[in-house]
Write a protein that holds these residues in place. Structure first.
Motif, mmCIF file in Angstrom:
data_model
loop_
_atom_site.group_PDB
_atom_site.id
_atom_site.type_symbol
_atom_site.label_atom_id
_atom_site.label_comp_id
_atom_site.label_asym_id
_atom_site.label_seq_id
_atom_site.Cartn_x
_atom_site.Cartn_y
_atom_site.Cartn_z
ATOM 1 N N PRO A 43 0.789 -1.245 0.000
ATOM 2 C CA PRO A 43 0.000 0.000 0.000
ATOM 3 C C PRO A 43 0.815 1.286 0.000
ATOM 4 C CG PRO A 43 -0.094 -1.074 2.149
ATOM 5 C CD PRO A 43 0.553 -2.050 1.213
ATOM 6 N N ALA A 44 2.121 1.224 0.239
ATOM 7 C CA ALA A 44 2.906 2.458 0.209
ATOM 8 C C ALA A 44 3.096 2.994 -1.205
ATOM 9 C CB ALA A 44 4.268 2.239 0.854
ATOM 10 N N MET A 45 3.011 2.119 -2.187
ATOM 11 C CA MET A 45 3.149 2.571 -3.573
ATOM 12 C C MET A 45 1.903 3.361 -3.967
ATOM 13 S SD MET A 45 6.019 1.866 -5.046
ATOM 14 C CE MET A 45 5.876 1.573 -6.799
ATOM 15 N N PRO A 46 2.080 4.464 -4.690
ATOM 16 C CA PRO A 46 0.942 5.356 -4.994
ATOM 17 C C PRO A 46 -0.205 4.686 -5.736
ATOM 18 C CG PRO A 46 3.025 6.458 -5.456
ATOM 19 C CD PRO A 46 3.370 5.030 -5.153
ATOM 20 N N ASP A 47 0.089 3.635 -6.509
ATOM 21 C CA ASP A 47 -0.971 3.035 -7.328
ATOM 22 C C ASP A 47 -1.504 1.728 -6.748
ATOM 23 O OD1 ASP A 47 1.162 1.328 -7.824
ATOM 24 O OD2 ASP A 47 0.601 1.044 -9.919
ATOM 25 N N SER A 48 -1.180 1.446 -5.504
ATOM 26 C CA SER A 48 -1.625 0.190 -4.905
ATOM 27 C C SER A 48 -2.934 0.381 -4.143
ATOM 28 C CB SER A 48 -0.552 -0.352 -3.962
ATOM 29 O OG SER A 48 -0.937 -1.598 -3.434
ATOM 30 N N GLU A 74 4.701 -7.763 -3.339
ATOM 31 C CA GLU A 74 5.978 -7.062 -3.363
ATOM 32 C C GLU A 74 5.866 -5.928 -2.359
ATOM 33 O OE1 GLU A 74 9.256 -5.029 -6.336
ATOM 34 O OE2 GLU A 74 7.175 -5.145 -7.012
ATOM 35 N N ALA A 75 6.414 -6.165 -1.194
ATOM 36 C CA ALA A 75 6.333 -5.193 -0.107
ATOM 37 C C ALA A 75 7.466 -4.187 -0.216
ATOM 38 C CB ALA A 75 6.394 -5.908 1.241
ATOM 39 N N ASP A 76 7.171 -2.929 0.077
ATOM 40 C CA ASP A 76 8.188 -1.890 0.053
ATOM 41 C C ASP A 76 8.913 -1.817 1.383
ATOM 42 O OD1 ASP A 76 8.806 0.209 -2.102
ATOM 43 O OD2 ASP A 76 6.682 -0.222 -2.413
ATOM 44 N N VAL A 77 10.246 -1.725 1.317
ATOM 45 C CA VAL A 77 11.029 -1.432 2.515
ATOM 46 C C VAL A 77 10.913 0.066 2.769
ATOM 47 C CG1 VAL A 77 13.245 -1.653 3.658
ATOM 48 C CG2 VAL A 77 12.606 -3.289 1.880
ATOM 49 N N MET A 78 10.506 0.423 3.983
ATOM 50 C CA MET A 78 10.123 1.804 4.279
ATOM 51 C C MET A 78 11.234 2.637 4.895
ATOM 52 S SD MET A 78 7.082 1.838 3.135
ATOM 53 C CE MET A 78 6.538 3.424 3.752
ATOM 54 N N GLU A 83 11.621 -1.980 8.038
ATOM 55 C CA GLU A 83 10.175 -2.156 8.167
ATOM 56 C C GLU A 83 9.516 -2.160 6.793
ATOM 57 O OE1 GLU A 83 9.190 -0.134 12.459
ATOM 58 O OE2 GLU A 83 9.497 1.222 10.761
ATOM 59 N N LEU A 84 8.489 -2.983 6.636
ATOM 60 C CA LEU A 84 7.777 -3.111 5.369
ATOM 61 C C LEU A 84 6.429 -2.409 5.431
ATOM 62 C CD1 LEU A 84 8.452 -6.890 4.625
ATOM 63 C CD2 LEU A 84 9.840 -4.909 3.984
ATOM 64 N N ASP A 85 5.871 -2.134 4.257
ATOM 65 C CA ASP A 85 4.574 -1.440 4.211
ATOM 66 C C ASP A 85 3.389 -2.384 4.360
ATOM 67 O OD1 ASP A 85 4.865 -2.627 1.703
ATOM 68 O OD2 ASP A 85 3.937 -0.964 0.624
ATOM 69 N N ILE A 86 3.667 -3.668 4.566
ATOM 70 C CA ILE A 86 2.615 -4.643 4.867
ATOM 71 C C ILE A 86 2.912 -5.202 6.249
ATOM 72 C CG2 ILE A 86 1.497 -6.788 4.163
ATOM 73 C CD1 ILE A 86 2.422 -6.231 1.319
ATOM 74 N N THR A 87 1.927 -5.166 7.109
ATOM 75 C CA THR A 87 2.146 -5.573 8.493
ATOM 76 C C THR A 87 2.253 -7.094 8.623
ATOM 77 O OG1 THR A 87 -0.208 -5.738 9.007
ATOM 78 C CG2 THR A 87 0.837 -3.570 9.281
ATOM 79 N N GLU A 88 2.817 -7.531 9.747
ATOM 80 C CA GLU A 88 2.975 -8.964 9.998
ATOM 81 C C GLU A 88 1.641 -9.706 9.907
ATOM 82 O OE1 GLU A 88 4.126 -11.878 13.735
ATOM 83 O OE2 GLU A 88 5.124 -9.927 13.579
ATOM 84 N N TYR A 89 0.582 -9.080 10.350
ATOM 85 C CA TYR A 89 -0.746 -9.705 10.322
ATOM 86 C C TYR A 89 -1.108 -10.161 8.919
ATOM 87 C CZ TYR A 89 -5.833 -10.118 10.752
ATOM 88 O OH TYR A 89 -7.128 -10.572 10.720
ATOM 89 N N VAL A 97 6.635 -13.605 -0.435
ATOM 90 C CA VAL A 97 6.806 -12.183 -0.126
ATOM 91 C C VAL A 97 8.147 -11.694 -0.663
ATOM 92 C CG1 VAL A 97 7.037 -10.465 1.703
ATOM 93 C CG2 VAL A 97 5.351 -12.301 1.925
ATOM 94 N N ILE A 98 8.079 -10.665 -1.492
ATOM 95 C CA ILE A 98 9.272 -9.982 -1.993
ATOM 96 C C ILE A 98 9.447 -8.694 -1.206
ATOM 97 C CG2 ILE A 98 10.420 -9.021 -4.021
ATOM 98 C CD1 ILE A 98 8.302 -10.516 -5.725
ATOM 99 N N ALA A 99 10.656 -8.419 -0.778
ATOM 100 C CA ALA A 99 10.975 -7.122 -0.168
ATOM 101 C C ALA A 99 11.805 -6.332 -1.167
ATOM 102 C CB ALA A 99 11.748 -7.305 1.128
ATOM 103 N N SER A 100 11.317 -5.157 -1.548
ATOM 104 C CA SER A 100 11.998 -4.336 -2.550
ATOM 105 C C SER A 100 12.104 -2.894 -2.083
ATOM 106 C CB SER A 100 11.235 -4.356 -3.886
ATOM 107 O OG SER A 100 11.155 -5.646 -4.441
#
Length: 244
Positions: A43-48, A74-78, A83-89, A97-100
């Motif tokens: 969700p951190a990406m503007p178009d997500s 594809e989770a964003d490293v913040m 920390e990622l933009d998708i929570t552990e939950y 899960v990709i971390a980019s």
């Protein structure tokens, strides 16, 4: 080099992609792939879209014919803390899960900052793969980080789309592959497809890997056996559907 799976693809949930999940899966089947990971942006990406998307994998089959369907992100490293933009939950619900790092979120990092960031990400048990980390804006200490990725079972992506989307990092990509070979760190060659027309594409990556004599056993999507063995390591909950 014939790949059996594409472990980084996007659907119209990421607005800058062009096809539905059904169209992407159908194309993967037409190409004879045995696995596809649907990995839309966090969700951190503007178009997500909303994080709720990542809880809805029960609406997709885990396998269609011979094709394994992995519902991931594809989770964003913040930040430098990793920390990622998708929570552990939500992360613990996903198959892959990709971390980019994307420049929209972190435009520039120092060498030391990028190195510490990836060391922190390596500690996240929900991260399966490190996405397109050859970028010059986020160059890091490969000799320090890659052995940790190997020890923590993080697959390092060789991203075919980077040839056009991030061309300044091509020399880094070669070095990245060389260091992965040196330390026995597994890689995946992925299209980062944003349409049905680029699924499974390999560009010049096979020639590069051949030039440095990269071993096939370290390419997780080079064979079906490699893929299954990797999924077993990551304890995915659909393994009962997989037969070698």
């Amino acid at each position: 080099m014939k790949l059996v799976a594409d472990l980084h693809t996007h659907t119209m949930f990421s607005d800058h992609a062009f096809n539905t999940v059904t169209e992407m899966i159908t194309q993967a089947q037409k190409l004879g792939l045995r696995g596809i990971a649907i990995t839309d942006h966090g969700p951190a990406m503007p178009d997500s879209g909303h994080q709720w998307h990542f809880m809805n994998k029960g609406q997709l089959p885990k396998k269609i014919g011979d094709l394994i369907v992995m519902f991931g992100a594809e989770a964003d490293v913040m930040n430098i803390e990793g920390e990622l933009d998708i929570t552990e939950y939500y992360l613990r619900n996903l198959d892959w899960v990709i971390a980019s790092i994307h420049k929209d979120i972190l435009p520039q990092l120092s060498y030391d900052e990028a190195t510490q960031l990836w060391l922190n990400v390596a500690e996240n048990p929900y991260v399966d793969m490190i996405g397109h980390c050859e970028q010059v804006e986020h160059f890091f200490d490969y000799e320090k980080v890659i052995p940790v990725f190997a020890a923590k079972n993080k697959v390092v992506e060789i991203n075919v789309n980077s040839e056009s989307a991030r061309p300044t990092g091509q020399k880094n990509m070669v070095k990245l592959a060389e260091v992965c070979k040196k330390y026995g760190c597994k890689i995946a060659v992925n299209s980062d497809a944003h349409s049905i027309y680029t699924i499974g594409q390999q560009g010049s990556v096979p020639e590069m890997l051949k030039r440095i004599d990269f071993p096939q056993e370290l390419i997780v999507n080079a064979t079906y056996e490699n893929l299954v063995n990797e999924l077993k390591i990551h304890n995915k909950n659909f393994l009962s559907l997989i037969e070698v």
